[in-house]
Design a protein around this motif. Structure first.
Motif, PDB file in Angstrom:
ATOM      1  N   PRO A  17       0.826  -1.207   0.000  1.00  0.00           N
ATOM      2  CA  PRO A  17       0.000   0.000   0.000  1.00  0.00           C
ATOM      3  C   PRO A  17       0.861   1.258   0.000  1.00  0.00           C
ATOM      4  CG  PRO A  17      -0.081  -1.087   2.134  1.00  0.00           C
ATOM      5  CD  PRO A  17       0.631  -2.006   1.209  1.00  0.00           C
ATOM      6  N   SER A  18       0.434   2.253  -0.760  1.00  0.00           N
ATOM      7  CA  SER A  18       1.182   3.497  -0.876  1.00  0.00           C
ATOM      8  C   SER A  18       0.745   4.477   0.207  1.00  0.00           C
ATOM      9  CB  SER A  18       0.961   4.125  -2.252  1.00  0.00           C
ATOM     10  OG  SER A  18      -0.411   4.353  -2.470  1.00  0.00           O
ATOM     11  N   LYS A  19       1.511   5.536   0.341  1.00  0.00           N
ATOM     12  CA  LYS A  19       1.203   6.571   1.313  1.00  0.00           C
ATOM     13  C   LYS A  19      -0.114   7.249   0.938  1.00  0.00           C
ATOM     14  CE  LYS A  19       3.147  10.729   3.397  1.00  0.00           C
ATOM     15  NZ  LYS A  19       4.273  11.682   3.386  1.00  0.00           N
ATOM     16  N   PRO A  20      -0.981   7.553   1.915  1.00  0.00           N
ATOM     17  CA  PRO A  20      -2.257   8.205   1.586  1.00  0.00           C
ATOM     18  C   PRO A  20      -2.046   9.465   0.758  1.00  0.00           C
ATOM     19  CG  PRO A  20      -2.216   7.532   3.888  1.00  0.00           C
ATOM     20  CD  PRO A  20      -0.846   7.285   3.350  1.00  0.00           C
ATOM     21  N   LYS A  21      -2.924   9.646  -0.200  1.00  0.00           N
ATOM     22  CA  LYS A  21      -2.795  10.767  -1.131  1.00  0.00           C
ATOM     23  C   LYS A  21      -3.123  12.093  -0.480  1.00  0.00           C
ATOM     24  CE  LYS A  21      -4.416  12.219  -5.691  1.00  0.00           C
ATOM     25  NZ  LYS A  21      -5.281  11.869  -6.845  1.00  0.00           N
ATOM     26  N   TYR A  22      -4.081  12.091   0.441  1.00  0.00           N
ATOM     27  CA  TYR A  22      -4.522  13.322   1.074  1.00  0.00           C
ATOM     28  C   TYR A  22      -4.277  13.272   2.581  1.00  0.00           C
ATOM     29  CZ  TYR A  22      -7.061  13.695  -3.350  1.00  0.00           C
ATOM     30  OH  TYR A  22      -7.391  13.734  -4.677  1.00  0.00           O
ATOM     31  N   ARG A  23      -3.958  14.422   3.134  1.00  0.00           N
ATOM     32  CA  ARG A  23      -3.746  14.538   4.570  1.00  0.00           C
ATOM     33  C   ARG A  23      -5.077  14.817   5.267  1.00  0.00           C
ATOM     34  NH1 ARG A  23      -2.748  18.979   7.888  1.00  0.00           N
ATOM     35  NH2 ARG A  23      -2.740  20.358   6.056  1.00  0.00           N
ATOM     36  N   HIS A  24      -5.227  14.303   6.477  1.00  0.00           N
ATOM     37  CA  HIS A  24      -6.453  14.570   7.220  1.00  0.00           C
ATOM     38  C   HIS A  24      -6.129  14.897   8.677  1.00  0.00           C
ATOM     39  CE1 HIS A  24      -5.867  10.350   8.496  1.00  0.00           C
ATOM     40  NE2 HIS A  24      -6.553  10.713   9.571  1.00  0.00           N
ATOM     41  N   GLU A  25      -7.040  15.598   9.324  1.00  0.00           N
ATOM     42  CA  GLU A  25      -6.935  15.892  10.751  1.00  0.00           C
ATOM     43  C   GLU A  25      -8.343  16.075  11.301  1.00  0.00           C
ATOM     44  OE1 GLU A  25      -6.338  20.736  10.858  1.00  0.00           O
ATOM     45  OE2 GLU A  25      -4.543  19.486  10.702  1.00  0.00           O
ATOM     46  N   PHE A  26      -8.463  16.170  12.615  1.00  0.00           N
ATOM     47  CA  PHE A  26      -9.791  16.335  13.195  1.00  0.00           C
ATOM     48  C   PHE A  26      -9.713  17.184  14.451  1.00  0.00           C
ATOM     49  CE2 PHE A  26      -8.368  13.231  16.220  1.00  0.00           C
ATOM     50  CZ  PHE A  26      -9.195  13.350  17.328  1.00  0.00           C
ATOM     51  N   TYR A  27     -10.847  17.799  14.782  1.00  0.00           N
ATOM     52  CA  TYR A  27     -11.019  18.433  16.072  1.00  0.00           C
ATOM     53  C   TYR A  27     -12.442  18.123  16.522  1.00  0.00           C
ATOM     54  CZ  TYR A  27     -13.629  22.259  13.791  1.00  0.00           C
ATOM     55  OH  TYR A  27     -14.549  22.995  13.088  1.00  0.00           O
ATOM     56  N   GLN A  28     -12.733  18.423  17.785  1.00  0.00           N
ATOM     57  CA  GLN A  28     -14.047  18.046  18.287  1.00  0.00           C
ATOM     58  C   GLN A  28     -14.669  19.132  19.131  1.00  0.00           C
ATOM     59  OE1 GLN A  28     -14.030  14.969  21.515  1.00  0.00           O
ATOM     60  NE2 GLN A  28     -11.810  14.951  21.130  1.00  0.00           N
ATOM     61  N   LYS A  29     -15.986  19.085  19.168  1.00  0.00           N
ATOM     62  CA  LYS A  29     -16.807  19.913  20.038  1.00  0.00           C
ATOM     63  C   LYS A  29     -17.538  18.950  20.979  1.00  0.00           C
ATOM     64  CE  LYS A  29     -17.561  23.087  16.172  1.00  0.00           C
ATOM     65  NZ  LYS A  29     -18.594  23.704  15.290  1.00  0.00           N
ATOM     66  N   PRO A  30     -18.236  19.444  21.978  1.00  0.00           N
ATOM     67  CA  PRO A  30     -18.927  18.518  22.884  1.00  0.00           C
ATOM     68  C   PRO A  30     -19.897  17.588  22.171  1.00  0.00           C
ATOM     69  CG  PRO A  30     -18.852  20.695  23.851  1.00  0.00           C
ATOM     70  CD  PRO A  30     -18.325  20.839  22.449  1.00  0.00           C
ATOM     71  N   GLU A  31     -20.535  18.067  21.090  1.00  0.00           N
ATOM     72  CA  GLU A  31     -21.580  17.269  20.452  1.00  0.00           C
ATOM     73  C   GLU A  31     -21.164  16.672  19.114  1.00  0.00           C
ATOM     74  OE1 GLU A  31     -21.618  21.107  18.434  1.00  0.00           O
ATOM     75  OE2 GLU A  31     -21.397  20.471  20.530  1.00  0.00           O
TER      76      GLU A  31
ATOM     77  N   ASP B  90     -22.868   9.806  22.032  1.00  0.00           N
ATOM     78  CA  ASP B  90     -22.715  10.083  23.457  1.00  0.00           C
ATOM     79  C   ASP B  90     -21.780  11.271  23.623  1.00  0.00           C
ATOM     80  OD1 ASP B  90     -24.181   7.752  24.560  1.00  0.00           O
ATOM     81  OD2 ASP B  90     -22.600   6.613  23.570  1.00  0.00           O
ATOM     82  N   PRO B  91     -22.077  12.172  24.576  1.00  0.00           N
ATOM     83  CA  PRO B  91     -21.239  13.361  24.772  1.00  0.00           C
ATOM     84  C   PRO B  91     -19.960  13.038  25.533  1.00  0.00           C
ATOM     85  CG  PRO B  91     -23.008  13.360  26.363  1.00  0.00           C
ATOM     86  CD  PRO B  91     -23.250  12.160  25.474  1.00  0.00           C
ATOM     87  N   ILE B  92     -19.084  12.249  24.935  1.00  0.00           N
ATOM     88  CA  ILE B  92     -17.817  11.889  25.567  1.00  0.00           C
ATOM     89  C   ILE B  92     -16.672  12.519  24.777  1.00  0.00           C
ATOM     90  CG2 ILE B  92     -18.667   9.711  26.512  1.00  0.00           C
ATOM     91  CD1 ILE B  92     -17.320   8.274  24.169  1.00  0.00           C
ATOM     92  N   HIS B  93     -15.536  12.678  25.444  1.00  0.00           N
ATOM     93  CA  HIS B  93     -14.360  13.248  24.794  1.00  0.00           C
ATOM     94  C   HIS B  93     -13.603  12.137  24.058  1.00  0.00           C
ATOM     95  CE1 HIS B  93     -10.920  15.896  24.180  1.00  0.00           C
ATOM     96  NE2 HIS B  93     -10.154  14.880  24.561  1.00  0.00           N
ATOM     97  N   TRP B  94     -13.374  12.324  22.774  1.00  0.00           N
ATOM     98  CA  TRP B  94     -12.621  11.352  21.985  1.00  0.00           C
ATOM     99  C   TRP B  94     -11.136  11.656  22.130  1.00  0.00           C
ATOM    100  CZ3 TRP B  94     -15.161  10.128  16.577  1.00  0.00           C
ATOM    101  CH2 TRP B  94     -16.494   9.719  16.781  1.00  0.00           C
ATOM    102  N   THR B  95     -10.369  10.699  22.637  1.00  0.00           N
ATOM    103  CA  THR B  95      -8.924  10.907  22.771  1.00  0.00           C
ATOM    104  C   THR B  95      -8.199  10.689  21.453  1.00  0.00           C
ATOM    105  OG1 THR B  95      -8.648   8.588  23.473  1.00  0.00           O
ATOM    106  CG2 THR B  95      -8.956  10.254  25.202  1.00  0.00           C
ATOM    107  N   SER B  96      -8.883  10.107  20.473  1.00  0.00           N
ATOM    108  CA  SER B  96      -8.320   9.931  19.135  1.00  0.00           C
ATOM    109  C   SER B  96      -9.487   9.798  18.164  1.00  0.00           C
ATOM    110  CB  SER B  96      -7.429   8.682  19.075  1.00  0.00           C
ATOM    111  OG  SER B  96      -8.203   7.508  19.316  1.00  0.00           O
ATOM    112  N   LEU B  97      -9.186   9.850  16.890  1.00  0.00           N
ATOM    113  CA  LEU B  97     -10.246   9.694  15.896  1.00  0.00           C
ATOM    114  C   LEU B  97     -10.626   8.233  15.736  1.00  0.00           C
ATOM    115  CD1 LEU B  97     -12.089  10.892  13.693  1.00  0.00           C
ATOM    116  CD2 LEU B  97     -10.180  10.604  12.082  1.00  0.00           C
TER     117      LEU B  97
END
Length: 361
Positions: A156-170, A239-246
């Motif tokens: 498998p090759s390196k992913p073509k696009y970069r991704h990131e995430f952030y979160q809100k309570p909901e 559920d309104p929980i904090h995600w420590t990772s995606l």
């Protein structure tokens, strides 16, 4: 060439060499990327290898290419059941059953989904850690035949696009950075705990992003936007929980509930790299006092600081004397001797060359 690879992949699959079968099918897909059959077959190989999120991605792609392929829905339903995505699995299986009503596997799996959904409703969650009986452990796979093992394996090759995430309570917002994409080339599918993003631009290699998510989401409320520089996906938390990772991890994680009662407007996005820091208030106070003590001042500022330091460290009589003398002399006298100023009024003493005037109102 693709048909030869497909034939060899089926031979490997029959011999229970599922990893080799998946690799051969990957090569075949590279030669014929629009074959729904190849994606459906690789989905089955990935199910056997327990690569369940990859299996769902392949099944979704097969469905996109051929919406009438019943076995693609069967593959998706099977993988989703093992991921405990029972609602998503049931929806896929019901479509498959309408396409192949004579196949009893759909009926049996739909019944299994309904039972699991009922168990979840009764707060009796299933454990995904139990391996299905028909999955062959990787250590039991035997060496492949020489004429098959000589086929080159594509890594498998390196992913073509970069991704990131952030979160809100909901919600969680996932951003995939890709410029100038036509909206028709982007397909996004939501499961109970799966996000599937496919980008197919003519003349370019297809991009697939299929994470199993940290927590469950509400698929019906999720949405995405294709913008000029990125694809923005909004995942509504179940559920309104904090995600420590995606992405989901098998490691034990303490779930932290987020207070959403005050509304979303006052909350700042929480990024995965952010870590709360403990403030040492005692150390901070000591540093401030040291800075104040070492501060170099001139003129009136230095004089005021001098008198302030005297007052701060003085006893009660000294403070009373300083207050009384300063007030009664209209700011022209400052005495620290209470015995001297305590029994009489302190008269003003203007500097040389100046005179005091009494203001009348």
């Amino acid at each position: 060439m693709a048909s030869d690879l497909e034939r060899k992949a089926k031979e490997a699959f029959v011999d229970d060499h599922f990893e080799l079968a998946a690799d051969l099918l990957t090569q075949a897909i590279g030669l014929d990327p629009n074959s729904a059959e190849l994606y459906a077959d690789r989905a089955q190989a990935n199910i056997k290898l327990r690569n369940l999120t990859e299996a769902v991605a392949d099944a979704n792609r097969a469905i996109q290419l051929d919406p009438s392929m019943a076995k693609a829905y069967l593959r998706k339903g099977t993988a989703c059941i093992r991921l405990e995505e029972y609602q998503t699995a049931k929806a896929a299986l019901e479509i498959g059953a309408s396409l192949a009503p004579e196949d009893p596997r759909f009926t049996n799996l739909i019944k299994e989904c309904e039972e699991c959904i009922a168990d979840e409703t009764d707060n009796l969650p299933k454990h995904a850690s139990e391996a299905p009986e028909n999955v062959v452990p990787m250590e039991d796979v035997q060496p492949v035949n020489d004429h098959i093992s000589k086929v080159p394996i594509i890594t498998p090759s390196k992913p073509k696009y970069r991704h990131e995430f952030y979160q809100k309570p909901e919600e969680v917002v996932v951003t995939i950075f890709a410029k100038g994409l036509p909206a028709s080339s982007v397909a996004v599918d939501f499961g109970e705990q799966i996000l599937s993003v496919s980008i197919n631009v003519p003349g370019e290699d297809a991009y697939h992003f299929q994470p199993r998510l940290f927590g469950k989401i509400i698929p019906a409320k999720c949405r995405y936007n294709v913008l000029s520089t990125k694809v923005e996906v909004h995942l509504v938390k179940a559920d309104p929980i904090h995600w420590t990772s995606l992405e989901f991890s098998n490691e034990i994680t303490v779930l932290q509930r987020v207070n959403v009662s005050s509304g979303t407007g006052s909350h700042r996005p929480s990024y995965p790299s952010s870590k709360p820091k403990r403030t040492d208030w005692d150390r901070l106070e000591a540093e401030v006092k040291k800075e104040e003590k070492d501060e170099k001042l001139d003129g009136d500022a230095a004089l005021n600081k001098f008198f302030r330091d005297i007052y701060q460290d003085a006893d009660e009589d000294t403070r009373r004397a300083m207050k009384k003398s300063f007030v009664e002399s209209n700011g022209t006298v400052l005495s620290t001797n209470w015995k001297e100023v305590g029994s009489k009024k302190v008269e003003g003493s203007p500097p040389d060359g100046m005179e005091m005037r009494k203001w009348e109102y």
